[in-house]
Motif scaffolding. Structure first.
Motif, PDB file in Angstrom:
ATOM      1  N   ALA A  65       0.712  -1.238  -0.038  1.00  8.30           N
ATOM      2  CA  ALA A  65       0.215  -0.184  -0.080  1.00  8.30           C
ATOM      3  C   ALA A  65       0.727   1.007   0.239  1.00  8.30           C
ATOM      4  O   ALA A  65       0.552   2.233  -0.155  1.00  8.30           O
ATOM      5  N   LEU A  66       1.953   1.340   0.129  1.00  8.70           N
ATOM      6  CA  LEU A  66       2.599   2.550   0.095  1.00  8.70           C
ATOM      7  C   LEU A  66       3.426   2.796  -1.401  1.00  8.70           C
ATOM      8  O   LEU A  66       3.460   3.995  -1.658  1.00  8.70           O
ATOM      9  N   ASP A  67       3.419   1.570  -2.109  1.00  4.79           N
ATOM     10  CA  ASP A  67       3.260   2.176  -3.114  1.00  4.79           C
ATOM     11  C   ASP A  67       4.656   2.865  -3.219  1.00  4.79           C
ATOM     12  O   ASP A  67       5.097   3.871  -3.898  1.00  4.79           O
ATOM     13  N   ALA A  68       6.079   1.885  -3.125  1.00  2.00           N
ATOM     14  CA  ALA A  68       7.517   2.987  -2.646  1.00  2.00           C
ATOM     15  C   ALA A  68       7.553   2.666  -4.023  1.00  2.00           C
ATOM     16  O   ALA A  68       7.428   1.328  -4.983  1.00  2.00           O
ATOM     17  N   PRO A  69       8.667   3.666  -4.420  1.00  2.00           N
ATOM     18  CA  PRO A  69       9.519   3.520  -6.317  1.00  2.00           C
ATOM     19  C   PRO A  69      10.514   1.726  -5.838  1.00  2.00           C
ATOM     20  O   PRO A  69      11.015   1.662  -5.352  1.00  2.00           O
ATOM     21  N   PRO A  70      10.563   0.841  -6.426  1.00  2.36           N
ATOM     22  CA  PRO A  70      10.844   0.112  -6.818  1.00  2.36           C
ATOM     23  C   PRO A  70      12.502  -0.137  -7.023  1.00  2.36           C
ATOM     24  O   PRO A  70      13.115  -1.366  -6.269  1.00  2.36           O
ATOM     25  N   SER A  71      13.049   0.617  -7.551  1.00  2.56           N
ATOM     26  CA  SER A  71      14.158   1.109  -7.680  1.00  2.56           C
ATOM     27  C   SER A  71      14.690   1.259  -6.152  1.00  2.56           C
ATOM     28  O   SER A  71      15.776   1.124  -5.531  1.00  2.56           O
ATOM     29  N   VAL A  72      13.624   1.782  -5.191  1.00  7.59           N
ATOM     30  CA  VAL A  72      14.068   2.206  -3.885  1.00  7.59           C
ATOM     31  C   VAL A  72      13.951   1.193  -3.155  1.00  7.59           C
ATOM     32  O   VAL A  72      15.310  -0.186  -2.212  1.00  7.59           O
ATOM     33  N   ILE A  73      13.172   0.236  -3.205  1.00  6.74           N
ATOM     34  CA  ILE A  73      12.248  -1.381  -2.117  1.00  6.74           C
ATOM     35  C   ILE A  73      11.587  -2.083  -3.173  1.00  6.74           C
ATOM     36  O   ILE A  73      10.452  -1.159  -3.214  1.00  6.74           O
ATOM     37  N   THR A  74      11.439  -3.266  -3.070  1.00  2.00           N
ATOM     38  CA  THR A  74      10.538  -4.121  -3.052  1.00  2.00           C
ATOM     39  C   THR A  74      10.536  -5.079  -2.555  1.00  2.00           C
ATOM     40  O   THR A  74      11.458  -5.237  -1.957  1.00  2.00           O
ATOM     41  N   ARG A  75       9.316  -5.956  -2.959  1.00  3.72           N
ATOM     42  CA  ARG A  75       9.641  -7.457  -2.499  1.00  3.72           C
ATOM     43  C   ARG A  75       9.172  -8.521  -3.283  1.00  3.72           C
ATOM     44  O   ARG A  75       8.996  -8.399  -4.252  1.00  3.72           O
ATOM     45  N   ASP A  76       9.598 -10.374  -2.364  1.00  5.64           N
ATOM     46  CA  ASP A  76       9.830 -11.166  -3.994  1.00  5.64           C
ATOM     47  C   ASP A  76       8.151 -11.422  -3.926  1.00  5.64           C
ATOM     48  O   ASP A  76       7.044 -11.748  -2.608  1.00  5.64           O
ATOM     49  N   ARG A  77       7.542 -11.277  -5.084  1.00  3.45           N
ATOM     50  CA  ARG A  77       5.790 -11.436  -5.298  1.00  3.45           C
ATOM     51  C   ARG A  77       6.147 -12.720  -6.147  1.00  3.45           C
ATOM     52  O   ARG A  77       5.244 -13.001  -6.225  1.00  3.45           O
ATOM     53  N   ASP A  78       6.990 -13.276  -6.197  1.00  3.99           N
ATOM     54  CA  ASP A  78       6.645 -14.873  -7.045  1.00  3.99           C
ATOM     55  C   ASP A  78       6.390 -16.041  -6.466  1.00  3.99           C
ATOM     56  O   ASP A  78       6.244 -16.822  -6.577  1.00  3.99           O
ATOM     57  N   ALA A  79       6.522 -15.254  -4.879  1.00  4.52           N
ATOM     58  CA  ALA A  79       5.521 -17.179  -4.502  1.00  4.52           C
ATOM     59  C   ALA A  79       4.164 -15.938  -2.974  1.00  4.52           C
ATOM     60  O   ALA A  79       4.895 -15.375  -2.437  1.00  4.52           O
ATOM     61  N   PRO A  80       3.709 -17.280  -3.111  1.00  6.29           N
ATOM     62  CA  PRO A  80       2.709 -16.476  -1.592  1.00  6.29           C
ATOM     63  C   PRO A  80       3.439 -16.460  -0.400  1.00  6.29           C
ATOM     64  O   PRO A  80       4.787 -17.275  -0.092  1.00  6.29           O
ATOM     65  N   ARG A  81       2.582 -16.145   0.698  1.00  6.84           N
ATOM     66  CA  ARG A  81       3.397 -16.142   1.649  1.00  6.84           C
ATOM     67  C   ARG A  81       3.817 -17.010   2.443  1.00  6.84           C
ATOM     68  O   ARG A  81       4.307 -17.734   3.278  1.00  6.84           O
ATOM     69  N   GLU A  82       2.995 -18.325   1.804  1.00  7.47           N
ATOM     70  CA  GLU A  82       3.468 -19.676   2.442  1.00  7.47           C
ATOM     71  C   GLU A  82       4.535 -20.048   1.888  1.00  7.47           C
ATOM     72  O   GLU A  82       4.823 -21.424   3.071  1.00  7.47           O
ATOM     73  N   ALA A  83       5.369 -19.278   1.085  1.00 14.15           N
ATOM     74  CA  ALA A  83       6.497 -20.277   0.612  1.00 14.15           C
ATOM     75  C   ALA A  83       7.336 -19.239   1.655  1.00 14.15           C
ATOM     76  O   ALA A  83       8.618 -20.239   1.312  1.00 14.15           O
ATOM     77  N   GLY A 122       8.924 -17.710   5.747  1.00 13.63           N
ATOM     78  CA  GLY A 122       9.197 -18.352   6.664  1.00 13.63           C
ATOM     79  C   GLY A 122       8.956 -17.135   7.661  1.00 13.63           C
ATOM     80  O   GLY A 122       7.660 -16.593   7.160  1.00 13.63           O
ATOM     81  N   GLY A 123       9.537 -16.548   8.672  1.00 15.86           N
ATOM     82  CA  GLY A 123       8.924 -16.168   9.449  1.00 15.86           C
ATOM     83  C   GLY A 123       9.439 -14.868  10.012  1.00 15.86           C
ATOM     84  O   GLY A 123       8.523 -13.384  10.476  1.00 15.86           O
ATOM     85  N   PHE A 124       9.849 -13.729   8.254  1.00 18.73           N
ATOM     86  CA  PHE A 124       9.627 -12.622   8.470  1.00 18.73           C
ATOM     87  C   PHE A 124       9.384 -12.391   7.064  1.00 18.73           C
ATOM     88  O   PHE A 124       9.595 -12.581   6.103  1.00 18.73           O
ATOM     89  N   LEU A 125       9.633 -10.070   6.796  1.00 18.79           N
ATOM     90  CA  LEU A 125       9.500 -10.136   5.608  1.00 18.79           C
ATOM     91  C   LEU A 125      10.850  -9.576   5.473  1.00 18.79           C
ATOM     92  O   LEU A 125      11.545  -9.211   5.840  1.00 18.79           O
ATOM     93  N   ALA A 126      11.344  -9.689   3.942  1.00 19.46           N
ATOM     94  CA  ALA A 126      12.266  -9.553   3.166  1.00 19.46           C
ATOM     95  C   ALA A 126      12.384  -8.422   2.799  1.00 19.46           C
ATOM     96  O   ALA A 126      11.117  -9.357   1.826  1.00 19.46           O
ATOM     97  N   LEU A 127      12.815  -7.423   2.289  1.00 20.77           N
ATOM     98  CA  LEU A 127      12.565  -6.457   1.813  1.00 20.77           C
ATOM     99  C   LEU A 127      13.887  -5.460   1.064  1.00 20.77           C
ATOM    100  O   LEU A 127      14.989  -5.852   1.100  1.00 20.77           O
ATOM    101  N   ARG A 128      13.508  -5.564  -0.601  1.00 22.85           N
ATOM    102  CA  ARG A 128      14.849  -6.431  -0.809  1.00 22.85           C
ATOM    103  C   ARG A 128      15.644  -4.355  -1.459  1.00 22.85           C
ATOM    104  O   ARG A 128      14.332  -3.456  -1.934  1.00 22.85           O
ATOM    105  N   SER A 129      16.582  -3.106  -0.696  1.00 27.36           N
ATOM    106  CA  SER A 129      16.682  -2.617  -1.670  1.00 27.36           C
ATOM    107  C   SER A 129      18.164  -2.469  -1.532  1.00 27.36           C
ATOM    108  O   SER A 129      19.047  -2.809  -0.652  1.00 27.36           O
TER     109      SER A 129
END
Length: 399
Positions: free
Chosen positions: A320-338, A340-347
């Motif tokens: 919902a932040l709609d942050a610029p992908p060049s600044v920060i993004t996340r893995d959307r290629d797999a569901p949350r069930e794939a 573990g216990g934390f959210l990794a954001l790539r930046s």
């Protein structure tokens, strides 16, 4: 006492009063994948250790060994293996070193791993490679095919495969480890699975996952809230034939009558990989925390449900932040069930963002280009929302 997901989502969170010393209700502690808060009973466990030492003096060890057995029982339940042979250690590193020292690297000089392993393996294997051991690293990504790619590389020169069940930087679960175990069994290769980032947050069952013949290491510093000094190495049934070169005198306890004349003998079971005199305080603390989890119904199905709810909420709020992908993004290629216990954001600014968040009262951490948000059961939904809103203030500020 029954704990429910709804009771943990509310403000105040139902568990938070039991973590008063860590002030979880007043702080945004999103470091749960690295260091979760300890419940207040953990302090009572440390006092118990001092009290037993003061009253029993050298006779304290029978009392301490009982705490060690409580810790083993907790790990066995999490592994789905009620009869597992477990060696205990202060760190996974000391246990992995003993495991490596039991391998015949002259006859089978190859170690196989990935480039996504935790520092315990990364650094130690890198140093062994400098010393001439053949260490083959495969890319950890894509995680969905890692087990199959490792299996394809296993041959009769491979002494061991060392791989995580959940990748510590990205939170991706590595599926199909049972197939890898089969490839290892066919070639006489040892399989060591690092389950540290799985236990207490991702379902893990040795029989269900086809890992009955695997070595498994892990500990309680992260999701189990046991604190430092509570690690284990699970021995497969065939471990009774191995003789670790790195061995402590506690491995002399028990029946050594089967040792050939002139050879060092080893105790049976998990004590075969035992170390030596240790500080039992960590086990006292762990015993109290394990009992606390049991009292509050913090069992694997609930813990997984809580984790998925919390990481999904964080991911949704991040989107919902709609942050610029060049600044920060996340893995959307797999569901949350794939994951573990934390959210990794790539930046590219991961470390900078972690420091800026800390200055604003949101404690996270970073590993390379990954900013990691690690929730825990004692955090309410409002706290998760507040943490992600703070990130939004940082990534959407013009630079």
């Amino acid at each position: 006492m029954t704990t429910t997901l709804d009771s943990l989502r509310r403000t105040p969170n139902a568990l938070s009063p039991h973590y008063s010393r860590f002030r979880v209700a007043d702080r945004l502690l999103l470091t749960g994948h690295s260091h979760q808060a300890w419940p207040d009973v953990a302090l009572a466990g440390q006092v118990d250790a001092f009290t037993d030492a003061a009253q029993a003096v050298d006779a304290k060890w029978d009392l301490a060994f009982a705490k060690a057995q409580r810790l083993r029982a907790g790990f066995r339940a999490l592994l789905g293996d009620p009869t597992a042979d477990l060696a205990l250690g202060g760190s996974t590193h000391e246990l992995v070193v003993r495991f490596l020292s039991a391998l015949d690297l002259r006859a089978r000089p190859k170690l196989l791993t990935s480039d996504g392993e935790f520092h315990t393996l990364r650094r130690q294997l890198a140093r062994l490679a400098e010393a001439g051991v053949e260490v083959v690293r495969l890319p950890a990504a894509p995680a969905d095919t890692l087990a199959e790619r490792l299996a394809a590389e296993v041959d009769d020169r491979t002494a061991a495969v060392l791989v995580s069940s959940v990748l510590f930087a990205t939170s991706r679960i590595v599926p199909n480890l049972g197939a890898l175990a089969g490839a290892c069994a066919r070639t006489g290769t040892e399989l060591l699975v690092d389950a540290y980032h799985a236990l207490g947050v991702v379902p893990f069952s040795l029989p269900d996952d086809g890992l009955a013949d695997a070595w498994v290491t892990g500990g309680g510093y992260k999701y189990l809230q046991l604190g430092e000094g509570n690690c284990f190495l699970r021995l497969p049934p065939h471990a009774a034939t191995l003789r670790p070169v790195v061995t402590g005198w506690y491995a002399e306890f028990g029946d050594l009558s089967t040792a050939p004349a002139g050879q060092v003998g080893y105790a049976p079971g998990g004590d075969r990989f035992a170390g030596s005199t240790y500080d039992p305080t960590s086990h006292y603390r762990a015993a109290r925390v394990l009992d606390f989890f049991a009292e509050h119904g913090l069992v694997q199905p609930l813990l997984r449900a809580v984790s998925l709810h919390q990481t999904t909420r964080l991911a949704d709020r991040f989107d919902a932040l709609d942050a610029p992908p060049s600044v920060i993004t996340r893995d959307r290629d797999a569901p949350r069930e794939a994951h573990g216990g934390f959210l990794a954001l790539r930046s590219p600014r991961a470390g900078e963002l972690a420091l800026a968040l800390a200055e604003r009262g949101v404690l996270t951490d970073s590993r390379g280009e990954y900013l990691r948000f690690g929730p825990a059961p004692y955090l309410a939904d409002d706290q998760l929302d507040q943490a992600m809103a703070t990130l939004g203030e940082l990534v959407n500020v013009p630079r």
